[in-house]
Design a protein around this motif. Structure first.
Motif, PDB file in Angstrom:
ATOM      1  N   UNK A  27       2.968  -4.184  -3.118  1.00 42.37           N
ATOM      2  CA  UNK A  27       3.662  -5.464  -3.323  1.00 42.37           C
ATOM      3  C   UNK A  27       4.332  -5.491  -4.692  1.00 42.37           C
ATOM      4  N   UNK A  28       3.647  -4.916  -5.745  1.00 44.92           N
ATOM      5  CA  UNK A  28       4.217  -4.867  -7.084  1.00 44.92           C
ATOM      6  C   UNK A  28       5.486  -4.036  -7.106  1.00 44.92           C
ATOM      7  N   UNK A  29       5.438  -2.886  -6.361  1.00 44.71           N
ATOM      8  CA  UNK A  29       6.621  -2.023  -6.315  1.00 44.71           C
ATOM      9  C   UNK A  29       7.773  -2.705  -5.600  1.00 44.71           C
ATOM     10  N   UNK A  30       7.464  -3.393  -4.550  1.00 44.12           N
ATOM     11  CA  UNK A  30       8.530  -4.039  -3.758  1.00 44.12           C
ATOM     12  C   UNK A  30       9.222  -5.148  -4.550  1.00 44.12           C
ATOM     13  N   UNK A  31       8.476  -5.784  -5.443  1.00 43.26           N
ATOM     14  CA  UNK A  31       9.093  -6.825  -6.272  1.00 43.26           C
ATOM     15  C   UNK A  31       9.993  -6.192  -7.329  1.00 43.26           C
ATOM     16  N   UNK A  32       9.492  -5.048  -7.855  1.00 40.53           N
ATOM     17  CA  UNK A  32      10.252  -4.427  -8.944  1.00 40.53           C
ATOM     18  C   UNK A  32      11.404  -3.588  -8.446  1.00 40.53           C
ATOM     19  N   UNK A  33      11.321  -3.041  -7.197  1.00 40.46           N
ATOM     20  CA  UNK A  33      12.372  -2.143  -6.642  1.00 40.46           C
ATOM     21  C   UNK A  33      13.156  -2.917  -5.600  1.00 40.46           C
ATOM     22  N   UNK A  34      14.407  -3.199  -5.930  1.00 39.09           N
ATOM     23  CA  UNK A  34      15.230  -4.006  -5.026  1.00 39.09           C
ATOM     24  C   UNK A  34      15.473  -3.329  -3.683  1.00 39.09           C
ATOM     25  N   UNK A  35      15.887  -2.009  -3.630  1.00 43.44           N
ATOM     26  CA  UNK A  35      16.123  -1.382  -2.308  1.00 43.44           C
ATOM     27  C   UNK A  35      14.877  -1.362  -1.446  1.00 43.44           C
ATOM     28  N   UNK A  36      13.739  -1.001  -2.041  1.00 43.96           N
ATOM     29  CA  UNK A  36      12.509  -0.979  -1.248  1.00 43.96           C
ATOM     30  C   UNK A  36      12.153  -2.391  -0.796  1.00 43.96           C
ATOM     31  N   UNK A  37      12.372  -3.356  -1.664  1.00 43.34           N
ATOM     32  CA  UNK A  37      12.083  -4.740  -1.313  1.00 43.34           C
ATOM     33  C   UNK A  37      12.968  -5.212  -0.175  1.00 43.34           C
ATOM     34  N   UNK A  38      14.259  -4.825  -0.214  1.00 39.87           N
ATOM     35  CA  UNK A  38      15.192  -5.255   0.845  1.00 39.87           C
ATOM     36  C   UNK A  38      14.832  -4.638   2.188  1.00 39.87           C
ATOM     37  N   UNK A  39      14.462  -3.336   2.118  1.00 43.96           N
ATOM     38  CA  UNK A  39      14.124  -2.676   3.392  1.00 43.96           C
ATOM     39  C   UNK A  39      12.863  -3.277   3.984  1.00 43.96           C
ATOM     40  N   UNK A  40      11.886  -3.543   3.130  1.00 43.17           N
ATOM     41  CA  UNK A  40      10.650  -4.140   3.631  1.00 43.17           C
ATOM     42  C   UNK A  40      10.921  -5.499   4.220  1.00 43.17           C
TER      43      UNK A  40
END
Lengths: 378, 192
Positions: A27-40
Motif C-alpha cells: 500500500x505504501x508503494x502504491x501511494x508513492x508510485x503513481x504508475x503502480x497506483x494507477x494500475x492497481x
C-alpha cells in the motif's frame, strides 16, 4: 519494496489475502508510485465492475422443464436395454410389426400372381387327347370339337376346358355302364349343345384344333396288334362325338407351324357297301314288283337331295411319330380323299427326318363334295 | 419432493439410488448460479437457458460416475463451463460476437433516475462485451473468482489446473479485461 515486487503481490493485495505487513508495504508503494497506483486502481475497478454485474433469474419453470426432460430420459431404454432386451416393450410395437407382416404377405401374393401371369406359355401343344383303349374301334373315341371365337380369346381357351370336363363326366359314365345307346345319346346331346352354341355365336366356320399323340402308350399295342390311331374314323362324321379327353396343354392356333399339311375331303355320308346293298335291295324289290305287276308304271324316283353341309371346313392337328408318318398317310387316304398332299423339298424332308420330336400334321378337312345328280333309271 | 435442508452430497446419494426427485432439489439450488455463469460466458439469455439445461441433463446422465471427491457444485460448474465454452467457440466461428441489445440486465437500484439507470446499463453492456472478447479460459477464471466468488482451490478443481496457474491466469485475465475496458473507462484519465 520496488515495482516488480509490488506487481508480484498485487493480485493477493487486491484479493486481500496478503498478511498485514506485506499489505502495508504494498500500500505504501502504491501511494508513492503513481504508475503502480494507477494500475492497481484500474484492476480493482475492473474487478468491481465484474462483481457488480447483477445476477439474473433463470427462466420461469426452468427446474420443471429440466425435470420433464429427466423423466423422459428415465423412461427411455438405454442402449444396453435396446440391444439385449428388444422384447421388453414388444407390446407397444406389436401392432406395427403385425401390420408390416401382413403388408409383406399381401405384396408377396400380388407379386407371385403377377409373376405367374407373366410366365410364357409352354411352346408345346396342349393335347386334347382321347384316351382310347387299345384295339377298340376308332369311332369309339372321337375328337372333340371346340368352338373358338376370335373376339373372345379367353372364352375360346375356356371352351375346351369345359368340353373336357363334360367329356370326362361322360367317360366316367361310360366306364360305369358302357352301352352304345347311351354313348350315342350323350354324343347327340353334345352335338345339339354345340350346334346351339354355334347358332348363338353365328360364326360359320368352325376351327378345330386337335393334336393326337400317336406315341401315347397303349395306342398301338392292343390285342389287335398295331391298332389304327383313333382320329381318322372321325373324319367321316359330320359332328364328332365326345371321347374321354385329357386336357394337357392348349396352345393358340398358329403358334406352331405344321411339318406337313394335308387337305382332304370327306367322303359322302354313306359308305359304298351300304350304297351297294341298298341299291341291290332296291333292284331286287323292283324286280319283284315288276314280276308281280307286270309292266306297271314305275314309281317316280325321288329327286336327289343335296347333302347337308355340317361345316365348311375343319382343321385338325395330329402329333405323329416320324416312323408312323407313312401309316398315318395311308389311313388318311383310306378315310378321306386326299386333295393336296405335302411335298416338302428334299432338304426339309431330311431335316424333318432328323427331328427328335413328333411331327405336327395339319389336316384341313373339306366337306363332302355334292353328289352328281344321278341319271334317271331307265 | 426432497427436503431442501439436506446437503448436496445426500441429494446425490439419493439420486444415485434412483430417487429422481432429489435431482430437482439440486436444480433449484444451483440453477441461478449455473444460469448466470452461462449467461456471462455467452452474453445471451436464451443460449444461457439452453446451456444450463444441457448442463443439468448431462449431470443427471453422468451422476453414476460422480464419486463425491469434490463438491457437487464444483462438478456442476465444470460441466456448465465445458458446455458454455464449446457453445461459445461455435458461436464465435459462426459470427462476430456482439452483446445482444436486450433488456435482460436488471437494475441494481430499485429506484434509479433515468440518466443513472442508462449509465449503469451501458457500463454492464461494456463489461459484458469485454468478457465476450476474452478467451473463454480467461473469462471463466474471472467469472468464477470475481463474479461467483469461488475460492482459489475450488477454481483449481473446476478448471483442473494448479492453484498457481489459476492465479497467473486470473492476473492475465484481469489485465486483458482492463485493456478491453480501458478505451471506455480510462480514456479520459490517461488523457489527463
Amino acid at each position: 519494496m520496488n515495482c516488480e515486487e509490488v506487481k508480484a503481490h498485487l493480485l493477493d493485495y487486491l484479493d486481500k489475502t496478503l498478511d498485514t505487513p506485506t499489505t502495508t508495504r504494498v500500500a505504501t508503494h502504491l501511494i508513492s508510485c503513481a504508475p503502480c497506483g494507477a494500475e492497481a486502481s484500474e484492476l480493482a475497478d475492473c474487478m468491481d465492475q465484474v462483481t457488480a454485474l447483477p445476477a439474473l433469474d433463470p427462466p420461469l419453470g426452468f427446474a420443471q422443464r429440466v425435470m420433464a426432460h429427466v423423466r423422459e430420459i428415465e423412461k427411455r431404454p438405454t442402449i444396453w436395454e435396446r440391444l439385449f432386451m428388444p422384447w421388453s416393450n414388444w407390446t407397444k410395437w406389436m401392432p406395427l410389426q403385425a401390420t408390416a407382416l401382413v403388408m409383406v404377405g399381401i405384396i408377396g401374393i400380388v407379386l407371385y400372381q403377377k409373376d405367374n401371369r407373366l410366365k410364357p406359355t409352354e411352346p408345346t401343344n396342349r393335347t386334347l387327347s382321347a384316351s382310347v383303349k387299345p384295339g377298340t374301334p376308332s369311332n369309339e373315341s372321337i375328337p372333340a370339337v371346340t368352338n373358338q371365337t376370335d373376339k373372345k380369346k379367353e372364352a375360346a381357351l375356356q371352351a375346351p376346358v369345359a368340353l373336357a370336363k363334360r367329356a370326362e363326366q361322360v367317360a366316367e359314365k361310360k366306364q360305369r355302364s358302357s352301352p352304345s345307346s347311351e354313348q350315342s345319346q350323350i354324343a347327340k346331346r353334345e352335338v345339339e349343345a354345340r350346334s346351339e352354341e354355334t347358332k348363338i355365336s353365328r360364326r360359320a366356320p368352325i376351327q378345330v384344333q386337335e393334336a393326337i399323340n400317336m406315341r401315347e402308350p397303349g395306342r398301338f399295342s392292343g390285342e389287335g396288334g398295331f391298332a389304327p390311331p383313333m382320329p381318322l374314323g372321325g373324319l367321316r362324321q359330320a359332328a364328332p362325338r365326345p371321347g374321354t379327353m385329357a386336357l394337357d396343354r392348349v396352345v393358340p392356333l398358329g403358334e406352331r407351324v405344321a411339318d406337313y399339311e394335308f387337305v382332304v375331303r370327306r367322303r359322302p355320308p354313306q359308305r359304298r357297301d351300304q350304297v351297294e346293298s341298298s341299291s341291290a335291295d332296291a333292284l331286287k324289290k323292283s324286280t319283284d314288283e315288276d314280276t308281280a305287276s307286270g309292266l306297271a308304271a314305275r314309281p317316280a324316283t325321288p329327286p336327289p337331295t343335296a347333302p347337308k353341309i355340317e361345316s365348311i371346313a375343319e382343321i385338325r392337328f395330329y402329333n405323329v411319330a416320324p416312323e408312323h408318318f407313312e401309316y398315318f398317310k395311308k389311313e388318311l387316304a383310306s378315310e378321306a380323299i386326299i386333295e393336296t398332299e405335302p411335298k416338302p423339298p428334299a432338304a426339309k424332308e431330311k431335316e424333318i427326318a432328323d427331328l427328335d420330336r413328333l411331327l405336327l400334321i395339319k389336316v384341313t378337312i373339306l366337306p363332302p363334295a355334292l353328289p352328281e345328280p344321278a341319271a334317271p333309271p331307265r | 419432493m426432497v427436503s431442501e435442508a439436506i446437503s448436496d452430497a445426500e441429494c446425490v446419494r439419493k439420486l444415485q439410488r434412483g430417487e429422481t426427485d432429489a435431482f430437482e432439489t439440486l436444480i433449484r439450488r444451483h440453477q441461478k448460479t449455473i444460469f448466470n455463469l452461462a449467461y456471462r460466458m455467452l452474453g445471451d439469455y436464451d443460449e444461457a437457458a439452453e446451456i444450463s439445461q444441457e448442463a443439468f441433463l448431462s449431470a443427471y446422465r453422468a451422476i453414476g460416475n460422480f464419486r463425491g471427491d469434490a463438491n457437487f457444485s464444483t462438478w456442476l460448474y465444470r460441466i456448465a463451463l465445458n458446455h458454455a465454452t464449446t457453445r461459445r467457440k461455435s458461436l464465435n466461428t459462426r459470427q462476430q460476437r456482439s452483446v445482444p441489445i436486450e433488456n435482460t440486465e436488471p437494475a441494481s437500484d430499485p429506484h434509479p433516475g433515468p440518466a443513472e439507470s442508462m449509465e449503469k446499463k451501458e457500463i454492464r453492456q461494456r463489461v459484458q462485451q469485454a468478457l465476450n472478447r476474452l478467451d473463454p479460459e480467461d473469462a471463466a477464471v474471472i467469472l468464477l473468482r470475481d463474479l461467483q466468488d469461488v475460492p482459489y482451490e475450488e477454481v483449481a478443481r473446476v478448471l483442473e489446473i494448479p492453484i498457481g496457474t489459476v492465479k497467473s491466469r486470473l492476473h492475465r485475465a484481469r489485465q486483458a479485461l482492463k485493456s478491453e475496458l480501458a478505451s471506455y473507462f480510462y480514456a479520459g484519465r490517461k488523457a489527463v
